[in-house]
Design an enzyme around this catalytic site. Structure first.
Site, short mmCIF file in Angstrom:
data_model
loop_
_atom_site.label_atom_id
_atom_site.label_comp_id
_atom_site.label_asym_id
_atom_site.label_seq_id
_atom_site.Cartn_x
_atom_site.Cartn_y
_atom_site.Cartn_z
N ASP A 68 -31.10 13.59 -13.76
CA ASP A 68 -31.63 14.96 -13.76
C ASP A 68 -32.30 15.29 -12.43
OD1 ASP A 68 -33.47 17.27 -14.48
OD2 ASP A 68 -32.43 16.91 -16.37
N ILE A 69 -32.08 16.50 -11.94
CA ILE A 69 -32.71 16.90 -10.67
C ILE A 69 -34.23 17.01 -10.78
CG2 ILE A 69 -30.74 18.06 -9.58
CD1 ILE A 69 -32.05 20.74 -10.58
N TYR A 77 -32.79 34.30 -14.93
CA TYR A 77 -31.89 33.59 -13.99
C TYR A 77 -32.00 34.19 -12.58
CZ TYR A 77 -27.43 32.25 -11.81
OH TYR A 77 -26.46 31.78 -10.94
N LYS A 126 -33.26 32.32 -9.15
CA LYS A 126 -32.45 32.16 -7.93
C LYS A 126 -33.20 32.74 -6.72
CE LYS A 126 -28.91 29.85 -9.28
NZ LYS A 126 -28.54 28.56 -8.69
N ILE A 166 -15.50 42.19 -25.32
CA ILE A 166 -16.06 42.79 -24.09
C ILE A 166 -17.44 43.33 -24.46
CG2 ILE A 166 -15.85 44.73 -22.49
CD1 ILE A 166 -12.88 44.22 -22.35
N ARG A 195 -24.79 43.09 -23.05
CA ARG A 195 -25.67 41.92 -22.95
C ARG A 195 -26.96 42.28 -22.23
NH1 ARG A 195 -22.08 36.89 -20.70
NH2 ARG A 195 -21.63 35.92 -22.69
N GLY A 232 -29.84 41.94 -19.74
CA GLY A 232 -29.93 41.29 -18.42
C GLY A 232 -28.67 41.43 -17.59
P1 NAD Z 1 -21.36 24.46 -13.75
O1 NAD Z 1 -22.14 24.60 -15.02
O2 NAD Z 1 -19.95 24.06 -13.83
O3 NAD Z 1 -22.11 23.47 -12.75
C1 NAD Z 1 -23.49 23.17 -12.81
C2 NAD Z 1 -23.62 21.66 -12.77
O4 NAD Z 1 -25.01 21.31 -12.73
C3 NAD Z 1 -23.05 20.99 -14.03
O5 NAD Z 1 -22.22 19.90 -13.67
C4 NAD Z 1 -24.27 20.50 -14.80
O6 NAD Z 1 -24.02 19.37 -15.60
C5 NAD Z 1 -25.24 20.25 -13.66
N1 NAD Z 1 -26.65 20.32 -14.06
C6 NAD Z 1 -27.25 21.31 -14.76
N2 NAD Z 1 -28.56 21.03 -14.93
C7 NAD Z 1 -28.79 19.85 -14.29
C8 NAD Z 1 -29.94 19.04 -14.10
N3 NAD Z 1 -31.12 19.39 -14.64
N4 NAD Z 1 -29.82 17.90 -13.40
C9 NAD Z 1 -28.63 17.51 -12.89
N5 NAD Z 1 -27.49 18.25 -13.03
C10 NAD Z 1 -27.57 19.39 -13.73
O7 NAD Z 1 -21.52 25.86 -13.00
P2 NAD Z 1 -20.95 26.39 -11.60
O8 NAD Z 1 -20.32 27.69 -11.90
O9 NAD Z 1 -20.19 25.34 -10.90
O10 NAD Z 1 -22.31 26.69 -10.80
C11 NAD Z 1 -22.72 25.95 -9.67
C12 NAD Z 1 -23.86 26.71 -8.98
O11 NAD Z 1 -23.40 27.97 -8.51
C13 NAD Z 1 -25.06 27.02 -9.87
O12 NAD Z 1 -26.24 26.85 -9.09
C14 NAD Z 1 -24.89 28.49 -10.20
O13 NAD Z 1 -26.11 29.13 -10.51
C15 NAD Z 1 -24.28 28.99 -8.92
N6 NAD Z 1 -23.50 30.23 -9.06
C16 NAD Z 1 -22.36 30.22 -9.83
C17 NAD Z 1 -21.60 31.39 -9.91
C18 NAD Z 1 -20.34 31.47 -10.74
O14 NAD Z 1 -19.79 32.57 -10.85
N7 NAD Z 1 -19.86 30.39 -11.31
C19 NAD Z 1 -22.01 32.54 -9.21
C20 NAD Z 1 -23.20 32.51 -8.49
C21 NAD Z 1 -23.92 31.34 -8.40
C1 UD1 Z 2 -21.99 35.09 -13.20
C2 UD1 Z 2 -22.35 33.61 -13.25
C3 UD1 Z 2 -23.73 33.42 -12.68
C4 UD1 Z 2 -23.74 34.02 -11.29
C5 UD1 Z 2 -23.34 35.49 -11.29
C6 UD1 Z 2 -23.18 36.04 -9.89
C7 UD1 Z 2 -21.38 32.25 -15.04
C8 UD1 Z 2 -21.43 31.85 -16.46
N1 UD1 Z 2 -22.32 33.15 -14.64
O1 UD1 Z 2 -22.89 35.86 -14.04
O2 UD1 Z 2 -24.04 32.04 -12.60
O3 UD1 Z 2 -24.97 33.84 -10.66
O4 UD1 Z 2 -22.05 35.59 -11.91
O5 UD1 Z 2 -22.85 37.37 -9.95
O6 UD1 Z 2 -20.56 31.78 -14.29
N2 UD1 Z 2 -18.35 39.39 -20.39
C9 UD1 Z 2 -17.61 39.94 -21.43
N3 UD1 Z 2 -17.06 39.08 -22.35
C10 UD1 Z 2 -17.19 37.72 -22.28
C11 UD1 Z 2 -17.96 37.17 -21.20
C12 UD1 Z 2 -18.51 38.04 -20.28
O7 UD1 Z 2 -17.48 41.15 -21.54
O8 UD1 Z 2 -16.66 37.00 -23.15
C13 UD1 Z 2 -18.92 40.30 -19.39
C14 UD1 Z 2 -20.42 40.13 -19.21
O9 UD1 Z 2 -21.14 40.91 -20.12
C15 UD1 Z 2 -20.60 40.57 -17.77
C16 UD1 Z 2 -19.28 40.16 -17.10
O10 UD1 Z 2 -18.34 39.97 -18.13
O11 UD1 Z 2 -20.72 41.97 -17.68
C17 UD1 Z 2 -19.42 38.86 -16.32
O12 UD1 Z 2 -20.06 37.90 -17.16
P1 UD1 Z 2 -20.23 36.38 -16.75
O13 UD1 Z 2 -18.93 35.77 -16.41
O14 UD1 Z 2 -21.08 35.72 -17.77
O15 UD1 Z 2 -20.95 36.49 -15.34
P2 UD1 Z 2 -22.33 37.13 -14.81
O16 UD1 Z 2 -23.28 37.42 -15.92
O17 UD1 Z 2 -21.94 38.20 -13.86
#
Ligand code: NAD
Ligand code: UD1
Length: 314
Positions: free
Chosen positions: A58-59, A146, A150, A206, A273, A275
């Site tokens: 864990d971080i 969230y 960030k 949606i 949703r 937030g």
């Molecule tokens: P992900 O859930 O696949 O990756 C997150 C990883 O962090 C996982 O492997 C999880 O097991 C690990 N983790 C969580 N809590 C932990 C802890 N306490 N200690 C150690 N490891 C831990 O998600 P992702 O989409 O790959 O996201 C990676 C990063 O990018 C995150 O910081 C997320 O907030 C950021 N981010 C993602 C998106 C997106 O659209 N996916 C957009 C903006 C920012």
């Molecule tokens: C996502 C990322 C977040 C990141 C952010 C950056 C994930 C889970 N979340 O958040 O880490 O910081 O982008 O912009 O990767 N929706 C539906 N139906 C569904 C799922 C989602 O309608 O089944 C809608 C949601 O209400 C939202 C949009 O799709 O309006 C995107 O949702 P989601 O993929 O969860 O991403 P964000 O909330 O934008």
């Protein structure tokens, strides 16, 4: 890629982190992954075998962090509670990992002589400022725990630069998609959920009227931005958008996925949703200018490749 000698990737067993690990290993970098496997999976990195050091933990564990960060030149901090709606359900848990965990990563980095920390921030920090596209100089307007977390991480990064001389770069990813994004939870990214639903011939939900928009960027482009952020001198101290400069409404995204998957199913509409931000589109002028970054994969092609991966994971 300019050589990075040794890197720590927190969250390296996750979606984005595991692609980053692949790229670093391919570039000859020694890589340590720290991940508690809460949302990540061993199978995302198993193919790398003993070419990486995997540490399950864990971080928030200071002792462990001090050990794994020793000797690292760069830390890529990806670990987080990633879901906006999960942070709304349980803000304290998300705060512990996203805030306290981030401070611990920064602190262990500066104590152990890390040169640069590249942080995964988010476009969520912009909230609902009606001005589009989003530029880094806009005042953040977080709408969810969230987003606050960030933003706090970005402030800590800046303060650690000023106080201790630690180089930091905060990358505000927009919505990332691609292979290995785990669709299995209601908190998963929308593209992973929609691709899974389309493949199963099921209707997605949606949230709201589907008029909300997102700027979707392919995971391999995000990886390139990370590597540039770690290796290019002008990145130090910066906050940079990582997006495409284009966006699509969620209901149009379902249409497009239906077309690419050859299914025509009407979505179910649920309540919006809490937030959720309404509109999201990046201005990528700053990262283009300072790092020469431009995304290479357009949404349609990225969806085709991701759909193929969900059908036959490799
Ligand atoms: P992900 O859930 O696949 O990756 C997150 C990883 O962090 C996982 O492997 C999880 O097991 C690990 N983790 C969580 N809590 C932990 C802890 N306490 N200690 C150690 N490891 C831990 O998600 P992702 O989409 O790959 O996201 C990676 C990063 O990018 C995150 O910081 C997320 O907030 C950021 N981010 C993602 C998106 C997106 O659209 N996916 C957009 C903006 C920012
Ligand atoms: C996502 C990322 C977040 C990141 C952010 C950056 C994930 C889970 N979340 O958040 O880490 O910081 O982008 O912009 O990767 N929706 C539906 N139906 C569904 C799922 C989602 O309608 O089944 C809608 C949601 O209400 C939202 C949009 O799709 O309006 C995107 O949702 P989601 O993929 O969860 O991403 P964000 O909330 O934008």
């Amino acid at each position: 890629m300019e050589r990075i000698s040794h890197a720590l990737v927190t969250g390296g067993a996750g979606f984005i982190g595991s692609h980053l690990v692949d790229e670093l290993v391919a570039g000859g970098c020694r890589v340590t992954v720290l991940d508690n496997l809460s949302t990540g999976h061993r199978h995302n990195i198993d193919h790398l075998g003993d070419r990486i050091d995997f540490v399950e933990g864990d971080i928030r564990d200071e002792g462990l962090l001090n050990k794994v960060v020793k000797g690292c030149e760069v830390v890529f901090h990806q670990a987080a509670v990633v879901s906006v709606s999960q942070s709304v359900q349980d803000p304290s848990h998300a705060c512990e990992i996203n805030d306290l965990g981030t401070v611990r990563v920064l602190d262990a980095s500066r104590r152990n002589g890390v040169r640069r920390v590249v942080m995964a921030s988010s476009s969520a920090v912009y909230g609902d400022d009606p001005r589009m596209p989003k530029t880094e100089d806009m005042a953040p307007m977080p709408l969810s725990p969230y987003a606050v977390q960030k933003l706090t991480g970005e402030f800590y990064a800046s303060v650690f630069g000023g106080l201790y001389g630690l180089e930091t770069v905060c990358l505000r990813y927009f919505n990332v998609f691609g292979p290995r994004q785990d669709p299995s939870s209601p908190y998963s990214g929308v593209i992973s959920i929609f691709l899974k639903k389309a493949s199963a011939g099921e209707a997605p939900t949606i949230y709201g009227d589907g008029g909300q928009s997102r700027d979707f960027i392919y995971v391999k482009d995000v990886v390139r931005a990370n590597v540039l952020a770690a290796t290019e001198a002008p990145a130090a101290g910066q906050v940079l958008n990582v997006g495409t400069g284009t966006s699509i409404r969620i209901r149009d995204l379902w249409e497009l996925i239906g077309e690419l998957s050859n299914v025509k199913i009407d979505p179910v509409f649920g309540p919006p949703r809490a937030g959720d931000i309404r509109e999201s589109i990046s201005d990528i002028g700053r990262i283009r200018q300072s790092l020469g970054f431009k995304p290479r994969v357009v949404l349609r092609q990225g969806l085709i490749d991701t759909l193929a991966w969900y059908r036959a994971p490799s």
